[in-house]
Design a protein around this motif. Structure first.
Motif, PDB file in Angstrom:
ATOM      1  N   ILE A   1       0.875  -1.036  -0.008  1.00  0.00           N
ATOM      2  CA  ILE A   1       0.023  -0.044  -0.150  1.00  0.00           C
ATOM      3  C   ILE A   1       0.983   0.977   0.105  1.00  0.00           C
ATOM      4  CG2 ILE A   1      -1.652   1.368   1.289  1.00  0.00           C
ATOM      5  CD1 ILE A   1      -2.618  -1.195  -0.100  1.00  0.00           C
ATOM      6  N   GLY A   2       0.493   2.271  -0.994  1.00  0.00           N
ATOM      7  CA  GLY A   2       1.222   3.350  -0.871  1.00  0.00           C
ATOM      8  C   GLY A   2       0.465   4.456  -0.918  1.00  0.00           C
ATOM      9  N   ASN A   3       0.909   5.587  -1.083  1.00  0.00           N
ATOM     10  CA  ASN A   3       0.237   7.172  -0.894  1.00  0.00           C
ATOM     11  C   ASN A   3      -1.161   7.181  -1.695  1.00  0.00           C
ATOM     12  OD1 ASN A   3       0.141   9.226   0.499  1.00  0.00           O
ATOM     13  ND2 ASN A   3       1.182  10.493  -0.873  1.00  0.00           N
ATOM     14  N   TYR A   4      -1.143   6.805  -3.058  1.00  0.00           N
ATOM     15  CA  TYR A   4      -2.404   7.146  -3.791  1.00  0.00           C
ATOM     16  C   TYR A   4      -3.376   5.945  -3.260  1.00  0.00           C
ATOM     17  CZ  TYR A   4      -1.789   3.397  -7.455  1.00  0.00           C
ATOM     18  OH  TYR A   4      -1.815   2.054  -7.969  1.00  0.00           O
ATOM     19  N   LEU A   5      -2.954   4.720  -3.258  1.00  0.00           N
ATOM     20  CA  LEU A   5      -3.895   3.721  -2.665  1.00  0.00           C
ATOM     21  C   LEU A   5      -4.347   3.879  -1.308  1.00  0.00           C
ATOM     22  CD1 LEU A   5      -1.582   0.526  -3.779  1.00  0.00           C
ATOM     23  CD2 LEU A   5      -3.968   1.402  -4.793  1.00  0.00           C
ATOM     24  N   ARG A   6      -3.792   4.423  -0.315  1.00  0.00           N
ATOM     25  CA  ARG A   6      -4.432   4.914   0.996  1.00  0.00           C
ATOM     26  C   ARG A   6      -5.399   5.787   0.996  1.00  0.00           C
ATOM     27  NH1 ARG A   6      -0.644   8.550   4.771  1.00  0.00           N
ATOM     28  NH2 ARG A   6       0.075  10.173   3.323  1.00  0.00           N
ATOM     29  N   ALA A   7      -5.414   6.500   0.132  1.00  0.00           N
ATOM     30  CA  ALA A   7      -6.568   7.948  -0.182  1.00  0.00           C
ATOM     31  C   ALA A   7      -7.397   7.150  -1.014  1.00  0.00           C
ATOM     32  CB  ALA A   7      -5.709   8.793  -0.982  1.00  0.00           C
ATOM     33  N   GLU A   8      -7.362   6.198  -1.670  1.00  0.00           N
ATOM     34  CA  GLU A   8      -8.422   5.733  -2.617  1.00  0.00           C
ATOM     35  C   GLU A   8      -9.233   4.835  -1.622  1.00  0.00           C
ATOM     36  OE1 GLU A   8      -9.588   6.695  -5.803  1.00  0.00           O
ATOM     37  OE2 GLU A   8      -8.172   8.093  -5.131  1.00  0.00           O
ATOM     38  N   ILE A   9      -8.588   3.694  -0.845  1.00  0.00           N
ATOM     39  CA  ILE A   9      -9.388   3.049   0.174  1.00  0.00           C
ATOM     40  C   ILE A   9     -10.185   3.885   1.189  1.00  0.00           C
ATOM     41  CG2 ILE A   9      -8.670   1.366   1.969  1.00  0.00           C
ATOM     42  CD1 ILE A   9      -6.149   0.552   0.155  1.00  0.00           C
ATOM     43  N   LEU A  10      -9.333   4.730   1.906  1.00  0.00           N
ATOM     44  CA  LEU A  10     -10.167   5.515   3.104  1.00  0.00           C
ATOM     45  C   LEU A  10     -11.288   6.189   2.310  1.00  0.00           C
ATOM     46  CD1 LEU A  10      -7.067   6.718   5.139  1.00  0.00           C
ATOM     47  CD2 LEU A  10      -8.530   4.788   5.664  1.00  0.00           C
ATOM     48  N   TYR A  11     -11.180   6.762   1.141  1.00  0.00           N
ATOM     49  CA  TYR A  11     -12.476   7.386   0.594  1.00  0.00           C
ATOM     50  C   TYR A  11     -13.598   6.856   0.385  1.00  0.00           C
ATOM     51  CZ  TYR A  11     -14.891   9.672  -2.817  1.00  0.00           C
ATOM     52  OH  TYR A  11     -15.905  10.561  -3.666  1.00  0.00           O
ATOM     53  N   ARG A  12     -13.225   5.494   0.012  1.00  0.00           N
ATOM     54  CA  ARG A  12     -14.606   4.680  -0.448  1.00  0.00           C
ATOM     55  C   ARG A  12     -15.303   4.157   0.757  1.00  0.00           C
ATOM     56  NH1 ARG A  12     -12.726   0.788  -5.308  1.00  0.00           N
ATOM     57  NH2 ARG A  12     -11.610   2.098  -6.789  1.00  0.00           N
ATOM     58  N   LEU A  13     -14.613   4.105   1.866  1.00  0.00           N
ATOM     59  CA  LEU A  13     -15.437   3.676   2.941  1.00  0.00           C
ATOM     60  C   LEU A  13     -15.738   4.690   4.015  1.00  0.00           C
ATOM     61  CD1 LEU A  13     -12.982   0.657   3.925  1.00  0.00           C
ATOM     62  CD2 LEU A  13     -15.201   0.508   3.228  1.00  0.00           C
ATOM     63  N   LYS A  14     -15.359   6.225   3.333  1.00  0.00           N
ATOM     64  CA  LYS A  14     -15.687   7.320   4.167  1.00  0.00           C
ATOM     65  C   LYS A  14     -15.018   7.331   5.707  1.00  0.00           C
ATOM     66  CE  LYS A  14     -18.045   8.397   0.509  1.00  0.00           C
ATOM     67  NZ  LYS A  14     -17.187   9.204  -0.363  1.00  0.00           N
ATOM     68  N   ILE A  15     -13.743   7.007   5.830  1.00  0.00           N
ATOM     69  CA  ILE A  15     -13.126   6.919   7.104  1.00  0.00           C
ATOM     70  C   ILE A  15     -12.303   7.998   7.057  1.00  0.00           C
ATOM     71  CG2 ILE A  15     -11.335   5.545   8.456  1.00  0.00           C
ATOM     72  CD1 ILE A  15     -12.426   2.857   7.173  1.00  0.00           C
ATOM     73  N   PRO A  16     -12.317   8.745   8.185  1.00  0.00           N
ATOM     74  CA  PRO A  16     -11.561  10.046   8.395  1.00  0.00           C
ATOM     75  C   PRO A  16     -10.004   9.571   8.344  1.00  0.00           C
ATOM     76  CG  PRO A  16     -13.166  10.147  10.066  1.00  0.00           C
ATOM     77  CD  PRO A  16     -13.313   8.664   9.258  1.00  0.00           C
ATOM     78  N   PRO A  17      -9.036  10.096   7.830  1.00  0.00           N
ATOM     79  CA  PRO A  17      -7.830   9.566   7.510  1.00  0.00           C
ATOM     80  C   PRO A  17      -6.896   9.702   8.819  1.00  0.00           C
ATOM     81  CG  PRO A  17      -8.070  11.669   6.661  1.00  0.00           C
ATOM     82  CD  PRO A  17      -9.215  11.254   6.839  1.00  0.00           C
ATOM     83  N   PHE A  18      -7.278  10.471   9.723  1.00  0.00           N
ATOM     84  CA  PHE A  18      -6.581  10.821  11.226  1.00  0.00           C
ATOM     85  C   PHE A  18      -7.573  10.251  12.397  1.00  0.00           C
ATOM     86  CE2 PHE A  18      -4.586  13.876   8.362  1.00  0.00           C
ATOM     87  CZ  PHE A  18      -3.409  13.728   8.689  1.00  0.00           C
ATOM     88  N   GLU A  19      -8.323   9.091  11.913  1.00  0.00           N
ATOM     89  CA  GLU A  19      -8.771   8.354  12.812  1.00  0.00           C
ATOM     90  C   GLU A  19      -7.771   7.418  13.567  1.00  0.00           C
ATOM     91  OE1 GLU A  19     -11.131   7.449  15.748  1.00  0.00           O
ATOM     92  OE2 GLU A  19     -12.659   8.393  14.075  1.00  0.00           O
ATOM     93  N   LYS A  20      -7.842   7.137  14.791  1.00  0.00           N
ATOM     94  CA  LYS A  20      -6.835   6.152  15.219  1.00  0.00           C
ATOM     95  C   LYS A  20      -7.145   4.755  14.449  1.00  0.00           C
ATOM     96  CE  LYS A  20      -4.849   4.654  19.759  1.00  0.00           C
ATOM     97  NZ  LYS A  20      -5.094   4.854  21.271  1.00  0.00           N
TER      98      LYS A  20
END
Length: 356
Positions: free
Chosen positions: A140-159
């Motif tokens: 997993i790299g930078n663009y993949l993490r953004a796409e994954i979290l976006y699809r699940l509507k998970i805030p990136p700075f959640e623990k």
């Protein structure tokens, strides 16, 4: 090449076959001679710009740091290219021991490795930072993490632990409700309601499935197709922040409770076409930023402005004169007395007391 930073490769053969296997962010090449000699293995990490290209041997691209030549005529070269030199290779066939199971080829082992180690301090961090930890999310790299979290509507700075422990509870509940699920039904559920770890597998697989269209260097529209595939990363309208490692994370909505303090979320704007009737904005210099303070006063004559620059702001006088200098005149420079006279006249015009 002479400027390559990797180790020398002690291999030479008249005829050999090159094969490859990948695991997460590493690629292993095996150079196998067609004769009785022993094979040579190399393990590569690509950094930000590393790639392989097959090209004519007499037309080597820049930054071709390692080259495997063919025996055909004219010969070609399989080149490892790395413009930024963040990539590397090492001798041997061993994968880096600090990297966990591959999110693509070892999905079940990858999932188990994450869920059984949730007490690790890596999961004390925000989920966007944990996703780049290759000990648990190898691939997993930078663009993949953004796409994954976006699809699940998970805030990136959640623990991270909060997010992943919820998955563990969901998985246990699912098993209790459906203890006899077949593999095909499990796959169907995964496609219909994917969780974070499942998307760590399926989102990279989307890229691989569309590889020819997205990344083929001979495809004229490959970058445009990749941009169309992206839903969050670098997409106009999305927000961005830098994580504690200095990497930019793209997201939509609230950043989450562990967002870095002192940063303002930046939104990427769409680039609009220029309006031919729009007024061209003026470039603001450091000098012009100070002008609103004296907006109520009439402008100073050029000679007086030069004297102020000379007398009061010697440290910035040269730059000041460059930004405020009047057009060159063909008339000779006025004597000093004339300058003083004009300054006194200007002061009287503003109602100020002249100097004796």
């Amino acid at each position: 090449s002479a400027v390559g930073r990797g180790p020398e490769v002690p291999f030479s053969s008249e005829a050999y076959r090159v094969s490859a296997a990948s695991r997460g962010k590493e690629l292993r090449l095996r150079l196998a001679p067609l004769g009785p000699a022993a094979p040579q293995d190399l393990v590569f990490r690509f950094g930000m710009s590393g790639s392989f290209r097959l090209c004519p041997a007499d037309q080597l691209p820049r930054h071709a740091h390692l080259r495997f030549l063919t025996a055909e005529s004219p010969p070609r070269a399989l080149c490892f290219i790395d413009a930024r030199r963040f990539g590397s290779w090492r001798l041997g066939d061993a994968w880096e021991p600090s990297r966990g199971p591959c999110v693509i080829s070892e999905y079940q082992a990858f999932r188990e490795n994450v869920l059984k180690n949730l007490d690790d301090k890596a999961f004390d961090k925000p989920i966007c930072e944990a996703l780049l930890n290759q000990k648990f999310f190898n691939g997993i790299g930078n663009y993949l993490r953004a796409e994954i979290l976006y699809r699940l509507k998970i805030p990136p700075f959640e623990k991270a632990r909060t997010v992943l422990e919820a998955l563990k509870d969901q998985e246990q509940t699912r098993r209790k409700k459906n203890p006899s699920l077949t593999l095909s039904k499990k796959l169907k559920l995964m496609r219909e309601n994917p969780d974070l770890l499942e998307l760590c597998h399926t989102v990279p697989m989307e890229v691989i499935a569309a590889e020819k269209k997205l990344f083929d260097p001979d495809h004229a529209d490959n970058y445009a197709a990749f941009k169309d595939w992206l839903q969050c990363y670098l997409v106009p309208g999305m927000s961005s922040l830098r994580d504690r490692n200095g990497r930019t994370i793209w997201f939509q909505g609230e950043p989450g409770p562990m967002a870095p303090k002192g940063q303002r979320s930046r939104k990427k704007r769409a680039q609009l076409k220029a309006d031919p009737e729009a007024v061209t904005p003026q470039v603001t210099t450091r000098a012009s930023k100070r002008r609103p303070r004296a907006a109520a006063k009439p402008p100073k004559p050029a000679a007086e402005e030069e004297e102020v620059a000379d007398g009061l702001r010697k440290g910035r006088s040269r730059g000041r004169r460059k930004t405020t200098a009047a057009p060159a005149s063909s008339e000779p420079e006025a004597p000093t007395k004339a300058k003083r006279s004009r300054r006194a006249t200007a002061r009287r015009g503003r109602g100020e007391a002249g100097s004796a």
